[in-house]
Design an enzyme around this catalytic site. Structure first.
Site, short mmCIF file in Angstrom:
data_model
loop_
_atom_site.label_atom_id
_atom_site.label_comp_id
_atom_site.label_asym_id
_atom_site.label_seq_id
_atom_site.Cartn_x
_atom_site.Cartn_y
_atom_site.Cartn_z
N PHE A 125 0.89 -1.31 0.07
CA PHE A 125 0.01 -0.15 -0.14
C PHE A 125 0.74 1.23 -0.03
O PHE A 125 1.68 1.57 1.08
CB PHE A 125 -0.88 0.08 1.26
CG PHE A 125 -2.07 0.92 1.09
CD1 PHE A 125 -2.95 0.95 0.14
CD2 PHE A 125 -1.96 2.06 2.21
CE1 PHE A 125 -3.94 1.98 0.25
CE2 PHE A 125 -3.33 2.92 2.20
CZ PHE A 125 -4.12 2.82 1.04
N LEU A 127 0.98 4.75 0.59
CA LEU A 127 0.66 5.78 1.09
C LEU A 127 1.48 7.13 1.64
O LEU A 127 1.43 7.92 1.00
CB LEU A 127 -0.32 5.42 2.15
CG LEU A 127 -0.92 6.45 3.23
CD1 LEU A 127 -1.77 7.37 2.43
CD2 LEU A 127 -1.63 6.06 4.50
N ARG A 275 19.12 -18.17 34.83
CA ARG A 275 20.17 -17.36 35.11
C ARG A 275 20.43 -17.34 36.53
O ARG A 275 19.64 -16.92 37.28
CB ARG A 275 19.97 -15.96 34.65
CG ARG A 275 21.15 -14.95 34.74
CD ARG A 275 22.33 -15.35 33.82
NE ARG A 275 23.32 -14.10 33.88
CZ ARG A 275 24.19 -13.90 34.79
NH1 ARG A 275 24.45 -14.98 35.68
NH2 ARG A 275 25.12 -13.11 34.67
N GLU A 370 1.70 3.13 10.82
CA GLU A 370 0.29 3.08 11.06
C GLU A 370 -0.59 4.02 11.77
O GLU A 370 -1.56 3.61 12.57
CB GLU A 370 -0.20 1.82 11.02
CG GLU A 370 0.17 0.79 9.88
CD GLU A 370 -0.74 -0.48 9.46
OE1 GLU A 370 -2.09 -0.34 9.74
OE2 GLU A 370 -0.32 -1.40 9.06
#
Length: 388
Positions: A125, A127, A275, A370
């Site tokens: 897309f 844009l 750990r 976005e």
């Protein structure tokens, strides 16, 4: 309104299937692709064979007949392991195929959707532009209709476009100014440009901070000609179309961000159990326990937010505010969880051999892509009835 966020048996089966795929097929291989900045074609092909690119589309177009909740579940499970693979799916569906499905003619759907749903080709897309990121209404790319030839002639540049330059990219939907409104403002339309069209140039991949196993490029159009029939939707309605696409896409990005946040929990819990420091696992220390509790709380809340927005979309209810809320919250807590996961891992968290280092690098773009966090806050304020 009460929404039940418990998954149906079908949705739960899908989630488990993608979870298994992510851990068995993606996790062991993606680190090498990521460090070499290579696109993982075989992983993407397998995702296509699984039907992931066709999840929310009807079977008549080669889809799986699912919904946006199904897509979100797949994205979350993939992003728990790797965001490059997840964003390839997200962009391929939400930004590549969805505009064709939502606004295309029957001929356009039949031509493009079956191949996109199968993963044979990817869509993109176009844009964002270099000088108008969040201000998409300031689009400068133009398209004029040549009446003599019946073709759109496109000129301009797009940037930061995902899936636009892979060997399997089939098309890019481009927003362009096709005229002027009565008030002088731009009239923006969406036009399908197949890959390989003369005048359509794809630049080399960007050198990025994260998402290094995904494809992101700049695109340029110089007297690029496509048939008039490649107009997607109504002429002059491109701006409204992409707003709808971005509203839906924010739910998908929220699911992806939630997956990254949960992946940080997964990796940190496993590390904290094994750990040793000062004679015992670091997970026995309350400071680490509280960090992990907060990380799990944030991921859980983000999951509720995106599923709420997805449920509203699927049921046909208004979802703009909920999508913005979900995207804003999940992206910001993904950054927080990635930072905390790196801290828990100490020096090892700064080493690329550990997944949390990749998650740390991948998280920041979620607050930008976005729709930035600032844009989401603006949208939420508007939905609260506050004018700007």
């Amino acid at each position: 309104m009460s929404i039940d966020h418990r998954l149906s048996p079908e949705h739960e089966e899908l989630r488990r299937t993608v979870e298994e795929f992510a851990h068995d097929a993606v996790a062991p291989k993606i680190g090498e692709f990521y460090e070499n900045h290579e696109f993982p074609y075989e992983i993407v092909r397998e995702m296509g064979r699984m039907g992931l690119f066709g999840l929310p589309f009807p079977e008549e177009y080669g889809g799986m007949g699912g919904d946006y909740l199904a897509l979100g579940l797949a994205l979350e499970e993939l992003a728990r392991v790797d965001s490059s693979v997840a964003i390839t799916l997200e962009a391929g569906v939400s930004l590549g195929a969805m505009p064709v499905f939502r606004f295309g003619t029957e001929e356009q759907k039949q031509e493009w959707l079956p191949r996109m749903c199968s993963g044979e080709i990817l869509g993109a897309f176009g844009l964002t532009e270099p000088e108008c990121g969040s201000d998409a209404g300031g689009t400068r790319t133009t398209a004029r209709l040549d009446e003599a030839t019946g073709e759109w002639v496109i000129n301009g540049t797009k940037c930061f476009i995902t899936n636009s330059g892979t060997d399997i990219t089939g098309l890019v939907t481009v927003t362009a100014v096709t005229g002027r409104k009565a008030d002088g403002g731009p009239e923006i339309s969406s036009i399908i440009v197949p890959s390989g069209t003369p005048g359509f140039t794809v630049a080399a991949p960007y050198s990025k901070v994260g998402w290094n196993a995904s494809d992101t490029r700049e695109l340029s159009f110089s007297d690029c000609r496509v048939p008039a029939a490649n107009l997607l939707g109504e002429e002059g309605r491109g701006y409204a179309q992409f707003l709808r696409i971005l509203d839906e896409g924010r739910i998908a990005i929220s699911a992806l961000a939630t997956g990254l946040a949960q992946g940080c929990v997964d990796e940190s819990v496993a590390y904290a159990r094994t750990r040793q420091a000062f004679g015992r696992p670091i997970g026995a220390n309350q400071a680490i326990q509280f960090k992990l509790a907060d990380m799990e709380m944030r991921a859980h809340t983000a999951r509720l937010a995106w599923r709420d927005a997805a449920s509203r979309l699927v049921s046909g209810e208004p979802f703009k505010k909920e999508a913005a809320l979900a995207k804003l919250y999940s992206s910001e807590i993904a950054v927080t969880n990635a930072r905390e996961a790196t801290q828990i891992h100490g020096g090892y968290g700064f080493m690329n051999e550990y997944p949390v280092a990749r998650m740390w690098r991948d998280s920041k773009i979620l607050e930008i892509g976005e729709g930035t966090s600032e844009v989401q806050r603006m949208l939420i304020a508007r939905e609260l009835g506050l004018s700007d």
